[in-house]
Design an enzyme around this catalytic site. Structure first.
Site, PDB file in Angstrom:
ATOM      1  N   SER A 214      36.548  39.847  44.918  1.00 45.80           N
ATOM      2  CA  SER A 214      35.298  39.181  45.120  1.00 45.80           C
ATOM      3  C   SER A 214      35.305  37.775  44.229  1.00 45.80           C
ATOM      4  CB  SER A 214      34.318  39.872  44.370  1.00 45.80           C
ATOM      5  OG  SER A 214      33.059  39.642  44.492  1.00 45.80           O
ATOM      6  N   ASP A 497      31.639  42.957  55.024  1.00 48.40           N
ATOM      7  CA  ASP A 497      31.531  42.625  53.566  1.00 48.40           C
ATOM      8  C   ASP A 497      30.240  41.494  53.797  1.00 48.40           C
ATOM      9  OD1 ASP A 497      31.467  41.655  51.284  1.00 48.40           O
ATOM     10  OD2 ASP A 497      33.649  41.366  51.161  1.00 48.40           O
TER      11      ASP A 497
END
Length: 603
Positions: A214, A497
């Protein structure tokens, strides 16, 4: 999730059950942070975790149970004296001042000459990453290469603070480049306890590889570009290399991948809510809010922000049910249930259709009002049962779901305040409604003006520092954005995602289907969500095929990188490596050593 004033038996039940929402999901997946609700959830998580695991349980885990008391005890924290500032333009009050930065390591697989894998803790308590050291990506790669695994906690998170408060002035040392310099300085100078006799200096004595997911994944990619002399390679998982102010695309992978019937009903219900609120009718707005159990949320924008809370559970999905959430599936099942709300929907439809059908134009009124209102009733019932009760009975709903008050600058507030400061200054990612013409999963009242107000309210100007009117995303995007590429830099993303549109695999990236090679791996996990490659299973358990495949690929290209580093350093007279085996043809990209893959082992 139960309210904070639970009896001991209730807390035990809470500790064993999957929560509706974690503080991380609330912070990352809901358009505007309701701080009161965040604090209630944090208190519950701490109480439940301590009851179930004891005081060693780390706070702030991403999902359900990435950490335990045992993992923390097995891997004690160490501290490194890190420079408060690496930037001469932002000097500390005392020249060359340092602070204690936590790190954890596992040398159980290490043999002299092995590589070092540095995992960036990212925007959370670094202790929550320990399972990656025990059985996740650090363990997998260290075992395959006789390497050393390290987790480095990010400044201003966990217990690694260079300041005494989180006031606007004290946050002046928090930015992406400062934290990247932390990692480089650590790699160049750290002495690992028990391995003081081993020269692990990055860039010369041992190859170091940066790993992150991330935001930390973006840092891994940036570290490879900015400090190639320190980090020989990097694995950037779900790496958000592109900073975006209006990040409405967060919901696009959900819209594309969730069950079509669920999405259709959600979009229709959201549009219907917006239509009804736009009438500003005292006969419609109160019963609409009551339908969702949010009668006393004064602001319409705060009301629809609360309706978005169930969507935060999408990001918490994981291939391993022990650490992932199934709450999104439950939410969709509730929305598409055709019988459970039939009676209530029928009664509701009669009253609502009579109330507002004469007021609306033909283009605004649903073609099938009763079906639309049945879906709305199902949505309302879910929120009434699962979201509204998150607010304790002795608190007002405005105190729980309101977004006008952001008090507090103590270090204990870092779970929301540190990352808020980072997205307010550099990253953006204000999540809200899709633009007109694109179906929206959330209300169009969720504008950038609304979702960014935390920046104005939480960070008043200080004497030494101030938050810009809008984030300076150029500071991030000038590092390469979606087009970033470098030798020995791997990108690993998930096709589902919600952060996909901020990664190099974004459908809007200049080259979202770039070539995947050993030198520049470019992997997309089909059906994957957020940095799914980072966690793993203990010996004896079998990973799903897609996860086993990506872990094999990561071992393969990392072994190749290590092999190449040893060849290069051996050619400089620094290596004493003897290769047993042979080189086999690999998927080359025309860059020399890329065309060979190691088959054998280093002795």
């Amino acid at each position: 999730m139960l309210v904070v004033h639970l009896a001991l038996a209730g807390l035990a039940s809470l500790a064993a059950a999957e929560p509706l929402l974690t503080t991380r999901a609330l912070r990352d997946g809901v358009p505007a942070l309701p701080l009161g609700l965040h604090r209630h959830l944090a208190a519950q998580e701490r109480a439940a975790a301590q009851l179930a695991q004891g005081p060693a349980w780390p706070a702030g885990a991403d999902q359900l149970a990435f950490s335990s008391a045992e993992t923390v005890q097995d891997y004690p924290a160490h501290t490194f004296q890190q420079l408060v500032s690496h930037d001469p333009a932002v000097p500390p009050s005392t020249p060359n001042a340092t602070f204690s930065q936590r790190y954890w390591f596992d040398a159980s697989h290490y043999k002299p000459g092995g590589p070092v894998f540095l995992l960036d803790g990212g925007e959370t308590d670094g202790a929550g990453r320990i399972p990656f050291l025990r059985q996740g990506i650090l363990a997998i790669l260290s075992r395959a290469t006789h390497g050393l695994g390290i987790i480095l906690e990010h400044r201003y998170y966990g217990e690694s603070f260079p300041v005494e408060s989180l006031s606007t002035d004290d946050l002046r040392f928090l930015d992406t480049r400062q934290s990247l310099h932390d990692s480089a300085h650590f790699a160049r100078t750290v002495k690992i306890p028990g391995l003081e006799h081993v020269n692990l200096t990055a860039g010369s004595a041992a190859p170091w590889y940066y790993i992150g997911g991330s935001y930390a994944g973006a840092k891994a990619a940036f570290a490879r570009k900015l400090h190639p002399d320190v980090f020989d390679g990097a694995i950037a998982s779900s790496a958000v290399t592109t900073a975006i102010v209006d990040f409405w695309q967060y919901y696009e992978p959900i819209r594309a991948s969730a069950p079509a019937d669920c999405i259709e009903r959600l979009v229709e219900s959201t549009s219907l809510v917006d239509t009804m609120l736009a009438l500003n009718s005292p006969f419609l707005t109160p019963p609409l809010k009551a339908l969702f159990g949010l009668d006393n949320v004064t602001s319409d924008a705060d009301f629809v922000n609360a309706l978005a809370i169930p969507l935060g559970s999408w990001q918490a999905r994981n291939w391993d049910g022990a650490v992932g959430s199934s709450r999104f599936d439950a939410f969709c099942a509730a929305l598409t249930n055709k019988t459970s709300t039939a009676i209530a929907a029928s009664a509701l439809s009669d009253s609502l259709v009579a109330a507002f059908s004469p007021t609306l134009g033909a283009t605004s009124f649903p073609q099938d009002p009763r079906k639309a209102i049945a879906s709305l009733a199902a949505y309302g019932e879910y929120v009434k049962q699962h979201v509204a009760p998150l607010c304790p009975p002795d608190e007002s709903q405005d105190a729980c779901f309101g977004t006008d008050e952001y008090p507090g600058d103590a270090l204990d507030d870092y779970e929301w305040r540190s990352w808020a400061y980072q997205f307010c200054t550099e990253w953006g990612y204000f999540i809200g409604a899709a633009p007109e013409g694109t179906p929206s999963l959330v209300s169009r009242l969720l504008t950038v003006e609304y979702t960014s107000k935390i920046c104005r309210k939480a960070f008043p100007p200080g004497e030494l520092n101030r938050v810009p009117v809008m984030p300076n995303i150029t500071a991030v995007n000038q590092l390469g954005g979606a087009n970033l590429s470098h030798s020995r830099l791997a990108f690993v993303d998930g096709s589902e995602d919600p952060w996909l549109y901020a990664t190099p695999h974004s459908p809007t990236a200049p080259n979202p289907h770039r070539k995947d090679t050993l030198k520049r791996p470019f992997k997309l996990i089909k059906g994957g969500v957020h940095h799914w490659d980072e966690n793993g299973l203990p010996p004896g358990r079998t990973e799903p095929p897609e996860i086993a495949k990506i872990h094999r690929a990561e071992v393969d290209f990392v072994q190749t990188w290590v092999s190449e580093w040893r060849e290069r350093e051996g050619g400089k007279g620094k290596g004493r490596w003897r290769w047993k085996g042979a080189l086999a043809g690999g998927a080359g990209d025309g860059e020399g050593e890329e065309g060979a893959r190691e088959v054998g082992r280093w002795l």
